[in-house]
Design a protein around this motif. Structure first.
Motif, PDB file in Angstrom:
ATOM      1  N   HIS A   5       0.890  -0.542   0.006  1.00  0.00           N
ATOM      2  CA  HIS A   5      -0.021  -0.363  -0.143  1.00  0.00           C
ATOM      3  C   HIS A   5       0.859   1.112   0.110  1.00  0.00           C
ATOM      4  O   HIS A   5       0.705   2.301  -0.219  1.00  0.00           O
ATOM      5  N   ARG A   6       2.012   0.763   0.512  1.00  0.00           N
ATOM      6  CA  ARG A   6       3.447   2.518   1.085  1.00  0.00           C
ATOM      7  C   ARG A   6       4.178   1.380   1.319  1.00  0.00           C
ATOM      8  O   ARG A   6       3.999   1.404   2.151  1.00  0.00           O
ATOM      9  N   ALA A   7       5.492   2.178   0.427  1.00  0.00           N
ATOM     10  CA  ALA A   7       6.489   2.444   1.042  1.00  0.00           C
ATOM     11  C   ALA A   7       7.153   3.511   1.045  1.00  0.00           C
ATOM     12  O   ALA A   7       7.118   4.573  -0.042  1.00  0.00           O
ATOM     13  N   SER A   8       8.340   3.931   1.984  1.00  0.00           N
ATOM     14  CA  SER A   8       9.285   4.624   2.174  1.00  0.00           C
ATOM     15  C   SER A   8      10.351   4.390   2.739  1.00  0.00           C
ATOM     16  O   SER A   8       9.760   3.783   3.620  1.00  0.00           O
ATOM     17  N   VAL A   9      10.474   5.150   3.060  1.00  0.00           N
ATOM     18  CA  VAL A   9      11.728   5.485   4.040  1.00  0.00           C
ATOM     19  C   VAL A   9      12.135   6.743   5.181  1.00  0.00           C
ATOM     20  O   VAL A   9      12.630   8.025   4.131  1.00  0.00           O
ATOM     21  N   PRO A  10      10.927   6.775   6.390  1.00  0.00           N
ATOM     22  CA  PRO A  10      10.640   6.985   6.648  1.00  0.00           C
ATOM     23  C   PRO A  10      12.201   7.926   8.159  1.00  0.00           C
ATOM     24  O   PRO A  10      11.436   9.484   8.896  1.00  0.00           O
ATOM     25  N   GLU A  11      12.746   7.395   8.082  1.00  0.00           N
ATOM     26  CA  GLU A  11      13.985   8.019   8.871  1.00  0.00           C
ATOM     27  C   GLU A  11      15.571   6.810   8.300  1.00  0.00           C
ATOM     28  O   GLU A  11      15.479   6.490   8.222  1.00  0.00           O
ATOM     29  N   MET A  12      16.450   7.993   8.691  1.00  0.00           N
ATOM     30  CA  MET A  12      17.651   7.004   8.882  1.00  0.00           C
ATOM     31  C   MET A  12      18.598   8.032  10.065  1.00  0.00           C
ATOM     32  O   MET A  12      18.349   9.526  10.649  1.00  0.00           O
ATOM     33  N   VAL A  13      19.146   7.336  10.620  1.00  0.00           N
ATOM     34  CA  VAL A  13      20.083   8.150  11.963  1.00  0.00           C
ATOM     35  C   VAL A  13      21.829   7.731  11.354  1.00  0.00           C
ATOM     36  O   VAL A  13      22.208   6.948  10.839  1.00  0.00           O
ATOM     37  N   VAL A  14      22.308   8.728  12.157  1.00  0.00           N
ATOM     38  CA  VAL A  14      24.245   8.686  11.514  1.00  0.00           C
ATOM     39  C   VAL A  14      24.681   8.856  12.558  1.00  0.00           C
ATOM     40  O   VAL A  14      25.107  10.550  13.631  1.00  0.00           O
ATOM     41  N   PRO A  15      25.281   7.807  13.476  1.00  0.00           N
ATOM     42  CA  PRO A  15      25.574   7.756  14.224  1.00  0.00           C
ATOM     43  C   PRO A  15      26.673   7.625  14.969  1.00  0.00           C
ATOM     44  O   PRO A  15      27.641   7.005  14.316  1.00  0.00           O
ATOM     45  N   TYR A  16      28.024   8.373  15.601  1.00  0.00           N
ATOM     46  CA  TYR A  16      29.367   8.132  15.485  1.00  0.00           C
ATOM     47  C   TYR A  16      29.910   7.486  16.631  1.00  0.00           C
ATOM     48  O   TYR A  16      29.438   8.037  17.549  1.00  0.00           O
ATOM     49  N   GLY A  17      30.991   7.270  16.790  1.00  0.00           N
ATOM     50  CA  GLY A  17      31.845   5.945  17.616  1.00  0.00           C
ATOM     51  C   GLY A  17      33.076   6.303  18.169  1.00  0.00           C
ATOM     52  O   GLY A  17      33.333   6.226  18.443  1.00  0.00           O
ATOM     53  N   ASP A  18      32.848   7.998  17.905  1.00  0.00           N
ATOM     54  CA  ASP A  18      34.179   8.648  18.501  1.00  0.00           C
ATOM     55  C   ASP A  18      34.136   9.718  20.038  1.00  0.00           C
ATOM     56  O   ASP A  18      32.711  10.314  20.054  1.00  0.00           O
ATOM     57  N   ARG A  45       3.703   6.624  12.064  1.00  0.00           N
ATOM     58  CA  ARG A  45       4.343   6.769  10.995  1.00  0.00           C
ATOM     59  C   ARG A  45       6.327   7.347  11.118  1.00  0.00           C
ATOM     60  O   ARG A  45       6.509   6.903   9.735  1.00  0.00           O
ATOM     61  N   TYR A  46       6.554   7.439  12.064  1.00  0.00           N
ATOM     62  CA  TYR A  46       8.211   7.370  11.809  1.00  0.00           C
ATOM     63  C   TYR A  46       8.451   6.949  13.370  1.00  0.00           C
ATOM     64  O   TYR A  46       7.795   6.788  14.127  1.00  0.00           O
ATOM     65  N   PRO A  47       9.277   6.021  12.532  1.00  0.00           N
ATOM     66  CA  PRO A  47      10.672   4.498  13.468  1.00  0.00           C
ATOM     67  C   PRO A  47      10.791   5.869  14.459  1.00  0.00           C
ATOM     68  O   PRO A  47      11.561   5.208  16.081  1.00  0.00           O
ATOM     69  N   ALA A  48      11.202   6.504  14.775  1.00  0.00           N
ATOM     70  CA  ALA A  48      11.790   7.462  16.127  1.00  0.00           C
ATOM     71  C   ALA A  48      10.540   8.065  16.513  1.00  0.00           C
ATOM     72  O   ALA A  48      11.232   9.298  17.993  1.00  0.00           O
ATOM     73  N   GLY A  49       9.725   8.430  16.387  1.00  0.00           N
ATOM     74  CA  GLY A  49       8.939   9.524  16.582  1.00  0.00           C
ATOM     75  C   GLY A  49       8.567  10.767  15.356  1.00  0.00           C
ATOM     76  O   GLY A  49       9.202  11.002  14.874  1.00  0.00           O
ATOM     77  N   GLU A  50       7.626  11.764  15.607  1.00  0.00           N
ATOM     78  CA  GLU A  50       7.432  12.987  15.421  1.00  0.00           C
ATOM     79  C   GLU A  50       8.471  13.566  15.316  1.00  0.00           C
ATOM     80  O   GLU A  50       8.777  13.880  14.255  1.00  0.00           O
ATOM     81  N   ARG A  51       9.060  13.552  16.402  1.00  0.00           N
ATOM     82  CA  ARG A  51       9.912  14.752  16.808  1.00  0.00           C
ATOM     83  C   ARG A  51      11.499  14.498  17.735  1.00  0.00           C
ATOM     84  O   ARG A  51      11.199  13.977  18.381  1.00  0.00           O
ATOM     85  N   PRO A  52      12.440  13.498  16.999  1.00  0.00           N
ATOM     86  CA  PRO A  52      13.183  13.147  17.343  1.00  0.00           C
ATOM     87  C   PRO A  52      14.310  13.769  18.184  1.00  0.00           C
ATOM     88  O   PRO A  52      14.973  14.246  19.272  1.00  0.00           O
ATOM     89  N   GLY A  53      14.400  15.461  17.282  1.00  0.00           N
ATOM     90  CA  GLY A  53      15.126  16.323  17.770  1.00  0.00           C
ATOM     91  C   GLY A  53      15.143  16.561  19.545  1.00  0.00           C
ATOM     92  O   GLY A  53      14.222  16.724  19.468  1.00  0.00           O
TER      93      GLY A  53
END
Length: 621
Positions: A259-272, A537-545
């Motif tokens: 019915h619907r396909a999208s990429v609603p989130e991505m996270v870029v965590p640093y290991g430093d 809709r969004y795997p980390a919630g509406e407002r991850p910031g």
């Protein structure tokens, strides 16, 4: 503006955006200090009648004088305000104007200038680039509200690439609402790397001969508004400022698949662990808006062949429509052999594969991300993310060996990090009632069931609840996840199905007690599954910031809802774990991640038997 757009799932138009904004103005919800961090289409719930759907827009507003944010839903069909509420936890996405504001605040700071002077860099501030970076969430008393951090990079001139010249250990903490520097950290005295990072003026090689991609009779696909038809496939193309490219109502041979396909989130965590980078964990959709940062594509560079472009309209910081003329590229491309066999009499039959490509590219700061959806002639759907651009680097002592960063150029170190995407796949395999199973292959112990030691088999495990469906991939078991129809069977009496086939990739490597683990819990599993809910809709919630964590998938799945014979949504996490290498500098060759959805008993036999023979003028006999 037409009173009824062609289809309720069509992307927003410029006229609709302007009508929606005008409604907010008339309601007294827009002042001189009102900005619009996020403006998205409010898609109708699944199952709505296309003829009766109300076209709506969700405007997130921000009062830059107070930092207060709210969500307004406007019906552009009725030209009326539907709802208004204050935003809860977390910050809306950053405004484009806040990037410049962060730089202005930094460069006007006496503490920043003093740090630059102490380092002997006062004469290089004119072309300094002060990067605006999401700070994550650490519960610090002075980091409440709309906060951003800035790291400083030098440039030799305005056209120089700044990423080659980091000023290590200089971190500026900024309150965007009060427009003041909260504090400046000045850690260490590492020299700024001097080698330039220019990459566009390298002399081109002359040995490559041209490759021409032509379709003299035109493409095989047809486009009617947002609807695309191609070789048994039918779908609608969508777009919004947060996710970018979305696909809707995907069917194969007139049978529903997605019915619907999208990429609603991505996270870029640093290991430093350095002060300059331990806090970095960007949510490129939720904090920066992938769709709003979409490129205007170029024929011959971004796309080859006979191209159809879809434009997209997003709202600027003031809520006015901005067009991205070539936001989405649609074309066909050759994909090698689909099937072949040479008989005993040496008579060969061969058919070449072809795929339909829908793509868009977003640039978020130093990185560029390509989003590619492929549809194949055999009923397979594939997604591929292509990461390129410039790796984010810091400075160090040339020749030093570090546990969390690699040296790319003399004194230039790029930290280890991940790019973890989450696809949202609203499945409709032969209808809305589906069930989920995990399929593993396994060897059979030598004994009565395996007298010669050669046998292996497969096991099918039903995933009946949300907790059972929290899974990780296992390449050693050739693990796939099967979405079966609860109502339809094939001619062999087996439920029709599609399989989600993951590519091997790591999940989130941060520790469970870390801040990013709490905010990006979705990235700790390769698979989640939920029953369809319109507002999930969004795997980390509406407002991850600036959010403390726990929103999205961990919150929704806490109830452990049933998944059998229901309207299933799969959330698939995949991505790249990047230990940078010298070959990634000064611009990174494309790195790829993705997955595929392949039919398994959905068709009664190979659906590509009727392809025309490859015995054409292009074959060498």
């Amino acid at each position: 503006m037409p009173s009824t757009p062609p289809h309720p799932l069509d992307p927003l138009t410029a006229a609709e955006l302007e009508v929606g904004r005008a409604v907010l103005v008339a309601e007294g919800l827009v002042s001189e200090t009102t900005r619009f961090p996020q403006v998205l289409p409010e898609e109708p719930p699944k199952g709505s009648s296309p003829g009766s759907a109300d076209r709506r827009i969700r405007f997130t507003t921000l009062d830059t004088s107070t930092g207060l944010a709210g969500d307004a839903v406007v019906s552009v069909t009725k030209r009326a305000l539907v709802s208004w509420q204050n935003c809860g936890d977390g910050q809306p996405a950053y405004l484009f104007e806040e990037y410049d504001l962060a730089s202005e605040i930094t460069k006007s700071s006496e503490a920043w200038l003093a740090a630059m002077t102490r380092r002997g860099l006062a004469d290089r501030v004119e072309h300094a680039f002060c990067a605006p970076l999401a700070p994550g969430y650490f519960g610090r008393e002075d980091e409440k509200g709309r906060v951003i951090r800035s790291l400083t990079f030098l440039r030799e001139d305005a056209s120089d690439s700044p990423w080659a010249h980091p000023v290590e250990g200089l971190i500026v903490h900024i309150d965007l609402t009060t427009r003041e520097v909260l504090r400046v950290e000045d850690e260490g005295d590492v020299p700024v790397p001097s080698e330039h990072g220019r990459y566009g003026d390298v002399p081109a090689r002359t040995t490559l001969k041209p490759i021409e991609i032509t379709q003299p009779q035109g493409p095989s696909f047809t486009v009617d508004g947002s609807e695309v038809r191609w070789e048994g496939w039918r779908l609608r193309v969508g777009f919004n400022a947060r996710e970018g490219l979305t696909l809707h109502e995907i069917s194969f041979q007139d049978r529903p698949v997605l019915h619907r396909a999208s990429v609603p989130e991505m996270v870029v965590p640093y290991g430093d662990t350095s002060p300059s980078r331990f806090w970095i964990s960007y949510f490129d959709a939720g904090e920066y808006l992938l769709g709003k940062n979409t490129n205007d594509l170029r024929l011959g560079c971004d796309c080859l062949g006979v191209i159809h472009y879809f434009p997209a309209f997003v709202a600027d910081d003031h809520g006015h429509a901005v067009e991205i003329p070539r936001a989405i590229c649609l074309h066909e491309e050759d994909d090698g052999i689909l099937w072949k066999h040479t008989d005993l009499d040496q008579r060969a039959e061969v058919r070449r594969s072809r795929r339909l490509v829908l793509s868009s590219i977003s640039t978020v700061g130093n990185y560029d991300y390509g989003f590619f959806w492929y549809l194949y002639l055999d009923g397979t759907v594939e997604f591929e993310a292509k990461a390129t651009g410039i790796v984010f680097a810091g400075a160090g002592t040339p020749g030093e060996r570090r546990p969390h960063a690699t040296e790319l150029a003399p004194g230039l170190f790029a930290p280890v990090h991940q790019h973890l995407f989450c696809a949202r796949l609203d499945m409709t395999v032969d209808g809305d009632r589906n069930s989920l199973h995990e399929i593993d292959v396994a060897g059979v112990p030598t004994g009565d069931d395996n007298p010669y030691g050669n046998a292996f088999t497969w096991h099918s495990t039903p995933l009946r609840t949300e907790h059972e469906a929290m899974r990780t991939a296992d390449p050693a078991r050739a693990r796939v996840w099967e979405i079966r129809s609860s109502d339809k069977t094939n001619r062999l009496g087996i439920p029709t199905a599609y399989q989600l086939v993951p590519r091997p990739s790591a999940t989130l490597l941060a520790q469970p007690d870390s801040s990013v683990h709490k905010r990006a819990t979705f990235a700790t599993r390769h698979l989640w599954a939920t029953p369809y809910r319109h507002d999930e809709r969004y795997p980390a919630g509406e407002r991850p910031g600036a959010h403390p964590g726990g929103a999205g998938l961990p919150e929704w799945t806490a109830g452990n809802r049933a998944l059998t014979d229901t309207d299933l949504v799969l959330w698939h996490v995949f991505g790249l774990t990047h230990v940078p290498r010298p070959e990634d500098w000064p611009v990174m060759p494309v790195d790829r991640a993705g997955f595929s959805l392949r039919p398994y008993g959905f068709c009664d036999r190979n659906p590509a038997l009727d392809l025309p023979s490859g015995d054409t003028d292009h074959c060498d006999h």
